[in-house]
Design a protein around this motif. Structure first.
Motif, PDB file in Angstrom:
ATOM      1  N   ILE A  34       0.837  -1.204   0.000  1.00 36.80           N
ATOM      2  CA  ILE A  34       0.000   0.000   0.000  1.00 36.80           C
ATOM      3  C   ILE A  34       0.873   1.257   0.000  1.00 36.80           C
TER       4      ILE A  34
ATOM      5  N   ILE B  92       0.856   4.170  -2.679  1.00 31.64           N
ATOM      6  CA  ILE B  92       0.648   5.570  -2.305  1.00 31.64           C
ATOM      7  C   ILE B  92       1.721   6.471  -2.923  1.00 31.64           C
TER       8      ILE B  92
ATOM      9  N   VAL C 254      -7.631  -1.749   2.483  1.00 28.64           N
ATOM     10  CA  VAL C 254      -6.708  -0.938   1.688  1.00 28.64           C
ATOM     11  C   VAL C 254      -6.976   0.537   1.945  1.00 28.64           C
TER      12      VAL C 254
ATOM     13  N   ARG D  53      -4.466   3.243   3.604  1.00 26.87           N
ATOM     14  CA  ARG D  53      -4.187   4.385   2.718  1.00 26.87           C
ATOM     15  C   ARG D  53      -4.607   5.703   3.354  1.00 26.87           C
ATOM     16  N   ASP D  54      -5.836   5.755   3.882  1.00 27.94           N
ATOM     17  CA  ASP D  54      -6.344   7.002   4.449  1.00 27.94           C
ATOM     18  C   ASP D  54      -5.587   7.403   5.716  1.00 27.94           C
TER      19      ASP D  54
ATOM     20  N   LEU E  91      -2.221   8.829   4.263  1.00 26.45           N
ATOM     21  CA  LEU E  91      -2.351  10.059   3.476  1.00 26.45           C
ATOM     22  C   LEU E  91      -3.017  11.197   4.248  1.00 26.45           C
TER      23      LEU E  91
ATOM     24  N   TRP F 293      -0.329  -3.549  -3.217  1.00 27.79           N
ATOM     25  CA  TRP F 293       0.027  -2.590  -4.271  1.00 27.79           C
ATOM     26  C   TRP F 293      -1.064  -2.568  -5.346  1.00 27.79           C
TER      27      TRP F 293
ATOM     28  N   VAL G 172      -4.333  -0.890  -4.123  1.00 26.45           N
ATOM     29  CA  VAL G 172      -4.267   0.578  -4.061  1.00 26.45           C
ATOM     30  C   VAL G 172      -4.495   1.172  -5.444  1.00 26.45           C
TER      31      VAL G 172
ATOM     32  N   ASP H  27      -8.798  13.584   0.023  1.00 28.70           N
ATOM     33  CA  ASP H  27      -9.600  12.410  -0.280  1.00 28.70           C
ATOM     34  C   ASP H  27     -10.418  12.626  -1.551  1.00 28.70           C
TER      35      ASP H  27
ATOM     36  N   ILE I  92      -8.681  11.375  -4.672  1.00 25.11           N
ATOM     37  CA  ILE I  92      -8.751   9.936  -4.869  1.00 25.11           C
ATOM     38  C   ILE I  92     -10.079   9.576  -5.517  1.00 25.11           C
TER      39      ILE I  92
ATOM     40  N   SER J 188      -8.897   6.704  -8.075  1.00 30.25           N
ATOM     41  CA  SER J 188      -9.412   5.391  -7.693  1.00 30.25           C
ATOM     42  C   SER J 188     -10.911   5.354  -7.858  1.00 30.25           C
TER      43      SER J 188
END
Length: 364
Positions: free
Chosen positions: A131, A135, A212, A216-217, A220, A273, A276, A354, A357, A362
């Motif tokens: 992850i 990122i 994930v 991630r959150d 980030l 990976w 993400v 966010d 993303i 994403s």
């Protein structure tokens, strides 16, 4: 605070359902596993010939239909797609290759640890590393481009297929293949399994639960919302395993697991990976597919094909350990992920919030 209570409760319910599913017949530490269950369905449809892992798992069908139903009720069903479909298909297959090297998806990784399987620790570390690498590329503008509104029919097709598949299973159709031994022969009664899937699908759709996304959150944006759901799942499943006598701590002789820490680690690097880059873990992709996201449907189909390849070409691990061809496949996946990540970067885009993303980096 109210939202956090909701995802904590939802994660705890899923953890308990995972333990109850084992009590009702699922393999130990495999009450819920998206990768394993997709692999089993792939075999049940004849896409691979590994006789011990062939069974149409109602939990997967239930997750899709649960998300579909609650999205319709709340007017959140929205058909969209067209965001790098072939790359998503390939990434879905690679996520499956990584998961079947480890022998489990992120959800099973948590449930394995809750059952005392310490091999899952190396999987969690590898997953987090994957992850973090993903990122790195998100921050440098990685994107699978935007998606577009599609016809409603396009979004309905996948749930309809799942309904048809469950009817075939309930009728005991001779077109399906059923394992007579091994993990594929161990399962909950179909209506209980369907109910578990429906509940999990509804919870994940309402809370956006995704491991994930949680890691991630947190990295980030310092946002712990999604991660709290998996922590609650871990604690609830641990307590449930203790209550039912399923908790057996250690590394050796764990159910459907191997002790090669290097390949447990690297397999989940690939899974983390790839997830993400896709914008969500395998469970999240199932839920999104139920919400009408055709890109996630393509990703799930990639997972089915990846599972078939894993067993037809001896890429999947077994309790004896990883295979040489599986090790080669994981290395090739890491190289391919690097190439996809690099060549899909929009040089003038960086993730700052966010919203960035959700706006195209994403599908989550």
């Amino acid at each position: 605070m109210k939202e956090k209570r909701g995802i904590i409760l939802g994660g705890a319910i899923i953890g308990i359902l995972g333990v109850l599913s084992v009590y009702c017949g699922n393999p130990k530490n495999m009450g819920i596993c998206i990768a394993c269950f997709i692999r089993d369905i792939s075999g049940g449809l004849g896409l691979h010939k590994a006789e011990i892992v062939q069974y149409v798992r109602p939990e997967i069908i239930g997750m899709v239909l649960g998300a579909f139903g609650i999205a319709l009720v709340n007017k959140e069903f929205s058909t969209k797609g067209g965001s790098s479909p072939f790359l998503r298909f390939i990434l879905g297959a690679m996520v499956m290759i990584g998961a079947l090297m480890f022998l489990g998806c992120p959800t099973r990784m948590v449930l394995r640890l809750a059952g005392g399987d310490f091999n899952a620790i190396f999987g969690i570390i590898g997953f987090a590393v994957g992850i973090i690498v993903g990122i790195y590329f998100l921050n440098r503008g990685f994107t699978l481009k935007r998606n577009y509104k599609q016809t409603k029919l396009e979004g309905y097709v996948f749930p309809i297929i799942n309904i048809g598949l469950f009817i075939m299973l309930a009728a005991g159709s001779s077109l399906l293949i059923f394992s007579k031994e091994g993990p594929g022969s161990q399962h909950s009664p179909i209506w209980i399994a369907l109910a578990v899937g429906l509940v999990v699908g509804v919870i994940c759709q309402r809370t956006r639960l995704c491991m994930v996304g949680g890691i991630r959150d947190m990295i980030l944006f310092k946002d712990s919302y999604l991660l709290l759901g998996f922590l609650a799942m871990l604690i609830a499943a641990f307590l449930g395993n203790l209550a039912f006598g399923f908790f057996t701590p250690g590394f050796a002789n764990q159910p459907v697991a191997h002790t090669d820490w290097i390949w447990n680690f690297l397999g989940m690097v690939v899974a983390g990976w790839g997830s993400v880059l896709l914008g969500g873990c395998p469970m999240r992709q199932l839920v999104l597919s139920g919400e009408g996201n055709v890109d996630s449907v393509i990703t799930v189909l990639g997972m089915f094909v990846g599972a078939a390849f894993c067993h037809n070409f001896k890429l999947a691990s077994s309790p004896k350990g990883p295979t040489p061809t599986g090790q080669i496949a994981v290395i090739l996946c890491l190289v391919a992920l690097g190439a996809i990540s690099y060549f899909s970067m929009a040089k003038d885009v960086k993730v700052k919030s966010d919203k960035d993303i959700k706006g195209g980096v994403s599908v989550d």
